[in-house]
Scaffold this active site. Structure first.
Site, PDB file in Angstrom:
ATOM      1  N   TYR A  55      71.884  -6.096 -71.364  1.00  0.00           N
ATOM      2  CA  TYR A  55      72.625  -7.065 -72.170  1.00  0.00           C
ATOM      3  C   TYR A  55      72.602  -8.400 -71.446  1.00  0.00           C
ATOM      4  O   TYR A  55      72.846  -8.469 -70.241  1.00  0.00           O
ATOM      5  CB  TYR A  55      74.088  -6.617 -72.363  1.00  0.00           C
TER       6      TYR A  55
ATOM      7  N   GLU B 244      72.644 -14.981 -77.062  1.00  0.00           N
ATOM      8  CA  GLU B 244      72.819 -13.576 -76.706  1.00  0.00           C
ATOM      9  C   GLU B 244      71.506 -12.842 -76.923  1.00  0.00           C
ATOM     10  O   GLU B 244      70.911 -12.962 -77.997  1.00  0.00           O
ATOM     11  CB  GLU B 244      73.905 -12.944 -77.571  1.00  0.00           C
TER      12      GLU B 244
END
Ligand code: ADP
Ligand code: MG
Length: 399
Positions: free
Chosen positions: A109, A197
């Site tokens: 992530y 992101e």
């Protein structure tokens, strides 16, 4: 402003982030053709909507042939995809992205956000990619690596290497990781993003670091200096009420209630919504007309609020500091003469030129309900709305 995954991938790849080869399609035929052009024998078809969580909601499909691609996309087009980020109404699928399937060895992530307390860009990363960051912080908080960037010098190589090391990236791939981190940071700062992101950023079985997903959000107030980003806007993904407002330079947030609010200043708008609730009503929107609103702007705001069929009463609450009550009053009168308003309108004015403002309202001969305090205004708006409802249960026709 949000953009689509395929757009974010194109933006980030211009800053040195590696993404899989992919192509956009607007129909099942085109999707199958795109796959043939891309080559290979495994593809991922991805619904392009402004929301994450598409995989779990059935918006990301692995396909092994052109026929499978055709079928998968046929099932996606025109539908609404409901993910945990879209709300129950979902988001319409009008574009799909076809991408070569990548052999994943590890999912990471990676997020870049504005950290308001340190007033810096913060990098948030975790070795637990694939899960949403909310789940990671609930279930594996110890896996999260945080690092803030000193704006005067930008993201430094040593800092990027440190993040790679903490994520357990093998030394042979550290350089690719550094390039990815620096590319994202550069895109974030040069393009006035508020969020980048990549979830997941993957390490492939053949040792490549690739962004499999990408999300970017930009600061609306800085879009004027990035026309190439501004044109990526996709109104099909926005609340139509909010896009109409943005086109007119107003900040508008549509809500579920029945009392339309026209207010100047975000703080006052919040207070107005609270007071409406306290008086037993529900706001239909949050609309900030800003400082120095001309009569034309007020009239525009009125039209916008009245175009929402849920609105059954309107509360105009203005505290004029930079604004002028007489201008606001003129705007209200102008709007009520032009727009057919068949719901009760409560106006509360305070501040600069309030007497002139009141005079304009009184002399207009329009059936306005006037109030002096905010509480009184909210009570009158809620009272008028309830009264109106009792008299005739109806759904307003929108002009
Ligand atoms: P979302 O976050 O909206 O669910 P993603 O783009 O992250 O959508 O895709 C969901 C999952 O599908 C990813 O976590 C990844 O495991 C897989 N996936 C996505 N793109 C690819 C690709 N090109 N190759 C292989 N797997 C992929
Ligand atoms: Mg994702």
């Amino acid at each position: 402003m949000d953009i689509h995954e395929y757009q974010a991938k194109e933006v980030l790849s211009n800053f040195g982030v590696t993404v899989p080869p992919g192509a956009l399609a607007y129909s099942p035929e085109q999707a199958a053709y795109r796959a043939r052009e891309l080559g290979g024998d495994k593809w991922i078809v991805k619904a392009q909507v402004h929301a994450g969580g598409r995989g779990k909601a059935g918006g990301v499909k692995l396909c092994n042939s052109e026929a499978e691609i055709y079928e998968a996309t046929e099932n996606l087009f025109g539908k609404k995809l409901v993910t945990h980020q879209t709300g129950p109404e979902g988001k319409g699928i009008y574009r799909v992205y076809v991408e070569g399937a990548v052999p994943i060895a590890r999912e990471i992530y990676l997020g870049f956000v504005l950290d308001r307390s340190s007033q810096r860009v913060m990098i948030v990363a975790s070795s637990e990619g694939g899960m949403e960051i909310e789940e990671i912080s609930a279930e594996r908080p110890e896996s999260i690596v945080r690092s803030t960037v000193e704006p005067a010098v930008g993201l430094q190589d040593f800092q990027a290497r440190e993040i790679a090391f903490k994520l357990g990236i093998e030394p042979a791939m550290t350089q690719q990781m550094v390039r990815t981190l620096k590319g994202c940071y550069q895109a974030f700062s040069e393009l006035d993003a508020t969020m980048v992101e990549i979830n997941p950023l993957v390490v492939t079985s053949d040792n490549r670091v690739i962004a499999l997903d990408a999300k970017m959000t930009f600061d609306d107030n800085a879009l004027f200096r990035h026309p190439q980003i501004a044109e990526l806007r996709d109104k099909s993904q926005e609340d139509p009420r909010e896009s109409r407002a943005a086109d007119r330079g107003l900040s508008y947030v549509g809500l579920e209630g029945n009392i339309g609010c026209i207010v100047n200043g975000a703080g006052l708008a919040m207070a107005t919504m609270d007071t409406i609730k306290l008086a037993g009503g529900e706001p239909a929107n949050f609309l900030d007309i800003g400082g120095g609103a001309t009569p034309e702007r007020v009239a525009k705001a009125f039209r916008l609020v009245m175009s929402d069929s849920n609105v059954q009463a309107v509360l105009v609450n203005i505290f004029a500091g930079i604004n002028r009550c007489d201008w606001v009053a003129e705007g209200v009168v102008q709007a009520l003469r032009e727009v057919e308003v068949d719901v009760p309108v409560v106006v509360r004015l305070a501040g600069t030129n309030v007497e002139e403002g009141q005079k304009i309202l009184a002399q207009s001969g329009l059936p306005l309900i006037r109030a002096t305090s905010l509480m009184e205004a909210a009570e009158r708006a809620v009272g008028a709305w309830k009264n109106d409802l009792d008299q005739n249960t109806r759904v307003r026709a929108v002009k």
